[in-house]
Scaffold this motif. Structure first.
Motif, PDB file in Angstrom:
ATOM      1  N   LYS A  19      98.761  11.273  40.744  1.00  0.00           N
ATOM      2  CA  LYS A  19      99.842  10.937  39.952  1.00  0.00           C
ATOM      3  C   LYS A  19     100.228   9.463  39.944  1.00  0.00           C
ATOM      4  O   LYS A  19     100.036   8.746  40.814  1.00  0.00           O
ATOM      5  CB  LYS A  19     100.873  11.697  40.073  1.00  0.00           C
ATOM      6  CG  LYS A  19     100.532  13.244  39.605  1.00  0.00           C
ATOM      7  CD  LYS A  19     102.014  14.137  39.619  1.00  0.00           C
ATOM      8  CE  LYS A  19     101.256  15.627  39.433  1.00  0.00           C
ATOM      9  NZ  LYS A  19     100.744  15.777  38.196  1.00  0.00           N
ATOM     10  N   SER A 108     103.921  11.682  24.906  1.00  0.00           N
ATOM     11  CA  SER A 108     103.866  10.159  24.588  1.00  0.00           C
ATOM     12  C   SER A 108     102.480   9.766  25.074  1.00  0.00           C
ATOM     13  O   SER A 108     101.989   8.840  24.183  1.00  0.00           O
ATOM     14  CB  SER A 108     104.928   9.449  25.522  1.00  0.00           C
ATOM     15  OG  SER A 108     104.874   9.619  26.731  1.00  0.00           O
ATOM     16  N   SER A 142     100.755   6.274  31.145  1.00  0.00           N
ATOM     17  CA  SER A 142      99.669   7.351  31.074  1.00  0.00           C
ATOM     18  C   SER A 142      98.810   7.234  29.984  1.00  0.00           C
ATOM     19  O   SER A 142      97.845   7.953  30.001  1.00  0.00           O
ATOM     20  CB  SER A 142     100.091   8.335  31.524  1.00  0.00           C
ATOM     21  OG  SER A 142     101.255   9.064  30.734  1.00  0.00           O
ATOM     22  N   ARG A 145      94.851   6.843  29.838  1.00  0.00           N
ATOM     23  CA  ARG A 145      93.795   7.888  30.038  1.00  0.00           C
ATOM     24  C   ARG A 145      93.524   8.886  29.036  1.00  0.00           C
ATOM     25  O   ARG A 145      92.534   9.603  28.743  1.00  0.00           O
ATOM     26  CB  ARG A 145      94.704   8.796  31.309  1.00  0.00           C
ATOM     27  CG  ARG A 145      94.805   7.906  32.355  1.00  0.00           C
ATOM     28  CD  ARG A 145      95.522   8.768  33.676  1.00  0.00           C
ATOM     29  NE  ARG A 145      96.391   9.545  33.331  1.00  0.00           N
ATOM     30  CZ  ARG A 145      97.308   9.547  34.115  1.00  0.00           C
ATOM     31  NH1 ARG A 145      97.889   8.887  34.968  1.00  0.00           N
ATOM     32  NH2 ARG A 145      98.386  10.650  33.544  1.00  0.00           N
ATOM     33  N   ARG A 192     109.955   7.075  32.339  1.00  0.00           N
ATOM     34  CA  ARG A 192     109.943   5.714  32.439  1.00  0.00           C
ATOM     35  C   ARG A 192     111.413   5.304  33.259  1.00  0.00           C
ATOM     36  O   ARG A 192     111.288   4.283  34.324  1.00  0.00           O
ATOM     37  CB  ARG A 192     110.129   5.049  30.999  1.00  0.00           C
ATOM     38  CG  ARG A 192     110.014   3.592  31.024  1.00  0.00           C
ATOM     39  CD  ARG A 192     109.978   3.057  29.336  1.00  0.00           C
ATOM     40  NE  ARG A 192     108.527   3.229  29.003  1.00  0.00           N
ATOM     41  CZ  ARG A 192     107.899   2.558  28.325  1.00  0.00           C
ATOM     42  NH1 ARG A 192     108.330   1.298  28.193  1.00  0.00           N
ATOM     43  NH2 ARG A 192     106.749   2.517  28.021  1.00  0.00           N
ATOM     44  N   MET A 195     111.283   6.762  37.173  1.00  0.00           N
ATOM     45  CA  MET A 195     110.184   6.043  37.749  1.00  0.00           C
ATOM     46  C   MET A 195     111.097   4.647  38.548  1.00  0.00           C
ATOM     47  O   MET A 195     110.822   4.320  39.576  1.00  0.00           O
ATOM     48  CB  MET A 195     109.119   5.095  37.119  1.00  0.00           C
ATOM     49  CG  MET A 195     108.085   6.231  36.791  1.00  0.00           C
ATOM     50  SD  MET A 195     106.691   5.387  36.044  1.00  0.00           S
ATOM     51  CE  MET A 195     105.764   7.020  35.194  1.00  0.00           C
ATOM     52  N   ALA A 283     106.722  15.222  35.166  1.00  0.00           N
ATOM     53  CA  ALA A 283     108.202  15.300  35.155  1.00  0.00           C
ATOM     54  C   ALA A 283     108.788  16.269  34.152  1.00  0.00           C
ATOM     55  O   ALA A 283     109.179  15.735  33.276  1.00  0.00           O
ATOM     56  CB  ALA A 283     108.648  13.653  34.730  1.00  0.00           C
TER      57      ALA A 283
HETATM   58  O1  PMV Z   1     103.094   7.737  31.068  1.00  0.00           O
HETATM   59  P1  PMV Z   1     104.572   8.099  31.370  1.00  0.00           P
HETATM   60  O2  PMV Z   1     105.556   6.955  31.421  1.00  0.00           O
HETATM   61  O3  PMV Z   1     104.852   9.188  30.688  1.00  0.00           O
HETATM   62  O4  PMV Z   1     104.576   8.671  32.912  1.00  0.00           O
HETATM   63  C1  PMV Z   1     103.732   9.750  33.417  1.00  0.00           C
HETATM   64  C2  PMV Z   1     104.303  10.111  34.853  1.00  0.00           C
HETATM   65  C3  PMV Z   1     103.583  11.664  35.162  1.00  0.00           C
HETATM   66  O5  PMV Z   1     103.454  12.251  34.205  1.00  0.00           O
HETATM   67  C4  PMV Z   1     104.621  12.181  35.930  1.00  0.00           C
HETATM   68  C5  PMV Z   1     102.496  11.178  36.229  1.00  0.00           C
HETATM   69  C6  PMV Z   1     101.210  10.717  35.569  1.00  0.00           C
HETATM   70  O6  PMV Z   1     100.371  10.226  36.357  1.00  0.00           O
HETATM   71  O7  PMV Z   1     100.873  11.313  34.198  1.00  0.00           O
END
Ligand code: PMV
Length: 328
Positions: A19, A108, A142, A145, A192, A195, A283
């Motif tokens: 993660k 998101s 993320s 990805r 966001r 973290m 999360a």
């Molecule tokens: O990309 P964000 O800001 O939604 O953060 C993703 C955080 C986690 O889903 C908890 C971990 C991850 O690597 O996707």
């Protein structure tokens, strides 16, 4: 610029096996740690973008609603794309998710991967992969990805940049995922914000960052060997470490529901009995059980009867973000 034809793109959420939690640069949204994810075919974000010179500002709806925070994040990505294309015209953006939004199901990530894919096509931009990922990352850390299918790797480079690339195609190791939905309400603290709270306050944050590269290497090695049980061990360890960091933040971030823990115990029990399955939790309170190819039925049967589990979704690994249709 003349009015562009509306372009629709779809992308799937991804869930991280190793993660990302914490930023080394909150303004440029640069992750403190690398990550490894799987893209889920069963859930889908769909975004239509239409550049229109008659608009005075970007118009953005997500699931039919216009929220100022979402409009700002979308406009920040569109500004970069407009700069690359040398245009100034605003856009109408219609985004829909066919699954709960903001509830720990990576809506998101999928949404911004679909946005960048649709908007760059609408502008006729042929972006380099790295630039596409960089712009998607401004929307959600993320999101790069979700540009890729199967397994995706995101890693910090020695020069300060971030690399995002496919690690393995879905067909090369067609794992399956069972999602036990325990609560579909939006989370109280966004990833966001969470973290940043963790980076500033958890006594375990520095240790999380220090040990992370080794977790990523171990997971990649298990991927290369298709060693399910080795991947299971490192993915669960990394997930629990992330939640140890969130729980020890001030104020504490408790993303789990009681049913999340009940699901974790069931998954661990199944694996102790020899079944190839492991859990991960992001999360939010939903539990994701990663299964060996064709191995979901016993896991579904065990999770669906648990009190607090309101819905079960099963998914194969999906493809990357792609343009669906130009509706011209
Ligand atoms: O990309 P964000 O800001 O939604 O953060 C993703 C955080 C986690 O889903 C908890 C971990 C991850 O690597 O996707």
């Amino acid at each position: 610029m003349p009015t562009s034809a509306p372009v629709t793109a779809i992308a799937h959420p991804n869930i991280a096996l190793i993660k990302y939690w914490g930023k080394r640069d909150p303004v440029r949204n640069l992750p403190a740690v690398g990550s490894l994810s799987v893209t889920l075919a069963a859930l889908c974000a769909r975004t239509t973008v239409h550049f229109d010179p008659d608009l005075a500002a970007d118009q953005v709806t997500l699931n039919g609603r216009e929220e100022p925070a979402t409009v700002r994040r979308v406009a920040a990505c569109l500004d970069l794309l407009r700069r690359d294309a040398g245009v100034s015209c605003h856009a109408r953006v219609i985004a829909e998710n066919d699954f709960p939004t903001g509830a720990g199901l990576a809506s998101s990530a999928a949404g911004f991967a679909a946005l960048v894919t649709a908007a760059s096509a609408a502008l006729g931009l042929r972006l380099a992969e790295a630039r596409r990922a960089e712009i998607a990352r401004i929307g959600s850390g993320s999101a790069p990805r979700s540009l890729y299918g199967g397994f995706a790797l995101m890693r910090n480079l020695p020069d300060g940049g971030v690399l995002c690339e496919p690690a393995l195609a879905a067909e090369e190791w067609p794992l399956e995922v069972v999602i036990a939905v325990t609560d579909t309400g939006p989370k109280g603290v966004s990833s966001r914000e969470g973290m940043e709270i963790s980076r500033k306050t958890s006594p375990f944050y520095a240790e999380w960052v220090r040990g992370h590269e080794a977790d990523l290497d171990a997971a990649l090695s298990s991927l290369r060997r298709r060693d399910f049980f080795a991947l299971a061990e490192i993915a669960e360890h990394n997930c629990l470490k992330m939640h140890a960091v969130t729980m020890t933040s001030r104020p504490p971030l408790l993303y789990w529901a009681p049913a999340t823990l009940a699901c974790i115990r069931v998954v661990r029990g199944l694996r102790d009995a020899g079944l190839p399955v492991f859990f991960t939790v992001d999360a939010g309170p939903q539990l994701k059980a990663v299964c060996a190819p064709g191995g979901t039925s016993e896991v579904v049967a065990a999770l669906r009867t648990l009190p607090g589990v309101t819905r079960i979704i099963t998914s194969r690994l999906g493809q990357g973000a792609r343009v669906l249709a130009s509706d011209a």
